[in-house]
Structure formats: structure tokens, C-alpha cells
Design a protein around this motif. Sequence first.
Motif, PDB file in Angstrom:
ATOM      1  N   GLU A 143       0.832  -1.207   0.000  1.00 30.11           N
ATOM      2  CA  GLU A 143       0.000   0.000   0.000  1.00 30.11           C
ATOM      3  C   GLU A 143       0.868   1.259   0.000  1.00 30.11           C
ATOM      4  O   GLU A 143       0.570   2.222  -0.703  1.00 30.11           O
ATOM      5  N   VAL A 144       1.968   1.260   0.757  1.00 29.41           N
ATOM      6  CA  VAL A 144       2.886   2.405   0.758  1.00 29.41           C
ATOM      7  C   VAL A 144       3.459   2.602  -0.645  1.00 29.41           C
ATOM      8  O   VAL A 144       3.470   3.720  -1.174  1.00 29.41           O
ATOM      9  N   LEU A 152       0.764   3.954  -3.060  1.00 26.08           N
ATOM     10  CA  LEU A 152       0.477   5.369  -2.835  1.00 26.08           C
ATOM     11  C   LEU A 152       1.639   6.257  -3.277  1.00 26.08           C
ATOM     12  O   LEU A 152       1.412   7.351  -3.802  1.00 26.08           O
ATOM     13  N   GLN A 153       2.875   5.811  -3.075  1.00 25.19           N
ATOM     14  CA  GLN A 153       4.033   6.578  -3.546  1.00 25.19           C
ATOM     15  C   GLN A 153       3.997   6.713  -5.064  1.00 25.19           C
ATOM     16  O   GLN A 153       4.243   7.793  -5.603  1.00 25.19           O
ATOM     17  N   ALA A 154       3.660   5.617  -5.754  1.00 30.52           N
ATOM     18  CA  ALA A 154       3.567   5.656  -7.212  1.00 30.52           C
ATOM     19  C   ALA A 154       2.419   6.557  -7.657  1.00 30.52           C
ATOM     20  O   ALA A 154       2.561   7.330  -8.607  1.00 30.52           O
ATOM     21  N   GLU A 155       1.290   6.477  -6.956  1.00 32.75           N
ATOM     22  CA  GLU A 155       0.147   7.328  -7.291  1.00 32.75           C
ATOM     23  C   GLU A 155       0.495   8.799  -7.072  1.00 32.75           C
ATOM     24  O   GLU A 155       0.138   9.653  -7.889  1.00 32.75           O
ATOM     25  N   ALA A 156       1.223   9.093  -5.997  1.00 29.93           N
ATOM     26  CA  ALA A 156       1.623  10.478  -5.720  1.00 29.93           C
ATOM     27  C   ALA A 156       2.549  10.998  -6.815  1.00 29.93           C
ATOM     28  O   ALA A 156       2.450  12.164  -7.224  1.00 29.93           O
ATOM     29  N   THR A 160       0.430  11.953  -9.916  1.00 28.30           N
ATOM     30  CA  THR A 160      -0.691  12.870  -9.728  1.00 28.30           C
ATOM     31  C   THR A 160      -0.221  14.312  -9.913  1.00 28.30           C
ATOM     32  O   THR A 160       0.799  14.715  -9.372  1.00 28.30           O
ATOM     33  N   SER A 161      -0.992  15.053 -10.660  1.00 28.07           N
ATOM     34  CA  SER A 161      -0.674  16.455 -10.903  1.00 28.07           C
ATOM     35  C   SER A 161      -0.852  17.257  -9.610  1.00 28.07           C
ATOM     36  O   SER A 161      -1.812  17.052  -8.871  1.00 28.07           O
ATOM     37  N   ILE A 219      -4.153  11.382  -1.222  1.00 29.34           N
ATOM     38  CA  ILE A 219      -2.980  10.512  -1.312  1.00 29.34           C
ATOM     39  C   ILE A 219      -1.997  10.821  -0.188  1.00 29.34           C
ATOM     40  O   ILE A 219      -1.473   9.907   0.458  1.00 29.34           O
ATOM     41  N   THR A 220      -1.764  12.091   0.070  1.00 28.42           N
ATOM     42  CA  THR A 220      -0.840  12.489   1.138  1.00 28.42           C
ATOM     43  C   THR A 220      -1.331  11.995   2.488  1.00 28.42           C
ATOM     44  O   THR A 220      -0.562  11.457   3.291  1.00 28.42           O
ATOM     45  N   ARG A 221      -2.630  12.158   2.737  1.00 26.77           N
ATOM     46  CA  ARG A 221      -3.203  11.679   4.003  1.00 26.77           C
ATOM     47  C   ARG A 221      -3.042  10.172   4.138  1.00 26.77           C
ATOM     48  O   ARG A 221      -2.590   9.663   5.157  1.00 26.77           O
ATOM     49  N   ASP A 222      -3.409   9.425   3.089  1.00 26.37           N
ATOM     50  CA  ASP A 222      -3.321   7.965   3.141  1.00 26.37           C
ATOM     51  C   ASP A 222      -1.874   7.493   3.246  1.00 26.37           C
ATOM     52  O   ASP A 222      -1.586   6.533   3.969  1.00 26.37           O
ATOM     53  N   LEU A 223      -0.965   8.168   2.573  1.00 27.71           N
ATOM     54  CA  LEU A 223       0.448   7.809   2.651  1.00 27.71           C
ATOM     55  C   LEU A 223       0.985   8.042   4.064  1.00 27.71           C
ATOM     56  O   LEU A 223       1.746   7.223   4.586  1.00 27.71           O
ATOM     57  N   ARG A 224       0.562   9.119   4.700  1.00 29.01           N
ATOM     58  CA  ARG A 224       0.956   9.359   6.104  1.00 29.01           C
ATOM     59  C   ARG A 224       0.481   8.215   6.992  1.00 29.01           C
ATOM     60  O   ARG A 224       1.218   7.707   7.834  1.00 29.01           O
TER      61      ARG A 224
END
Length: 162
Positions: free
Chosen positions: A41-42, A45-49, A52-53, A63-68
Motif C-alpha cells: 500500500e505504501v 500510494l508513492q507511485a500514485e503520488a 498525480t498532478s 494521497i498524502t493523508r493515506d500515505l501518512r
Amino acid sequence: MSIAFVREKEGGEAFEDLPDRPISPHTNYVTPEGLAQIEAEVKRLQAEAARTSHDDKADTARITRDLRYWTTRLGSAELVEKVEGEAVHFGSTVTVEREDEHGKSARQTFRIVGEDEADPAKGSISYVSPLARALTGKVVGDVVEVNGHEVELVAIAQPSRS
């Protein structure tokens, strides 16, 4: 007053205040599979971040919230690989028998896992759930009370790991 007349924050970006996902106060025990899920999942989310524009403020905030959250869970994860003994413990797969709403005997099988990997519909329950807590330390034949109902422990399968 109608919401239409309420002034939004500069730029109308109310999602910038997206609240953090709550972190459980319980120890973050994980199975090897649970640890792999958190790591995946980390990475996802890093790849999605990365793709993402920065102009897409809502997605960036989510994404930032979920990655945290997942980075925190990864950092606090305590891997439980194997526990010896015949009693129910973290990682055990248990089969219980109880009466259903019609008074008939019903059997259910669950694996006791970490909070983030628990999914009762798929046969796993969190080690902090009332059922798992009542069964921990018990052996086949023991009867426990959970939410006013008796539950008999009929089988225990310990995880097999090399």
C-alpha cells in the motif's frame, strides 16, 4: 443562511483540511502477509503520488493523508511470525460453534490477524475484536461468552511457517 452565500477559503480548497486517518492505540501486530499488504500500500500510494498532478489538490490531499497513515503503520508494525503452543494466539485460525438466530448450531472459521488486515467477510478478525480477545489463550473445548452469547472453540490451526 444558505451555503451558497458562505465564503470559501481562498481558492475554494476546503479539502486541504482533510483530517488524518485515526491511528489505533493498540500495538500494531502484523502477520507476514499483513506486513506485505502494508508495504504494498505504501508503494502503491508513492507511485500514485508521483503521477498525480499538483494541480489536482483533492487527489493530492487524499494521497498524502493515506500515505501518512500507511507509512506510520509500517513504522509501528510488529511482525509476529510464529508463536508456540496449543492455545489460541495471534495468527491462529480458529473454528467456533454457536447458536444462530434460529437456535441452530452454526460453525465459523476465522484467522486472528492485525487490525489493518482484518476482514471478517473474508475470514479474518482483528486480534482486538471481542471474539479474538475472548478466545486468546483458550484451547479446544473451551466455551467463552461474547456479547451475551456462548461460543465454543472446536478447532485451532496454528500457522505453519518455516
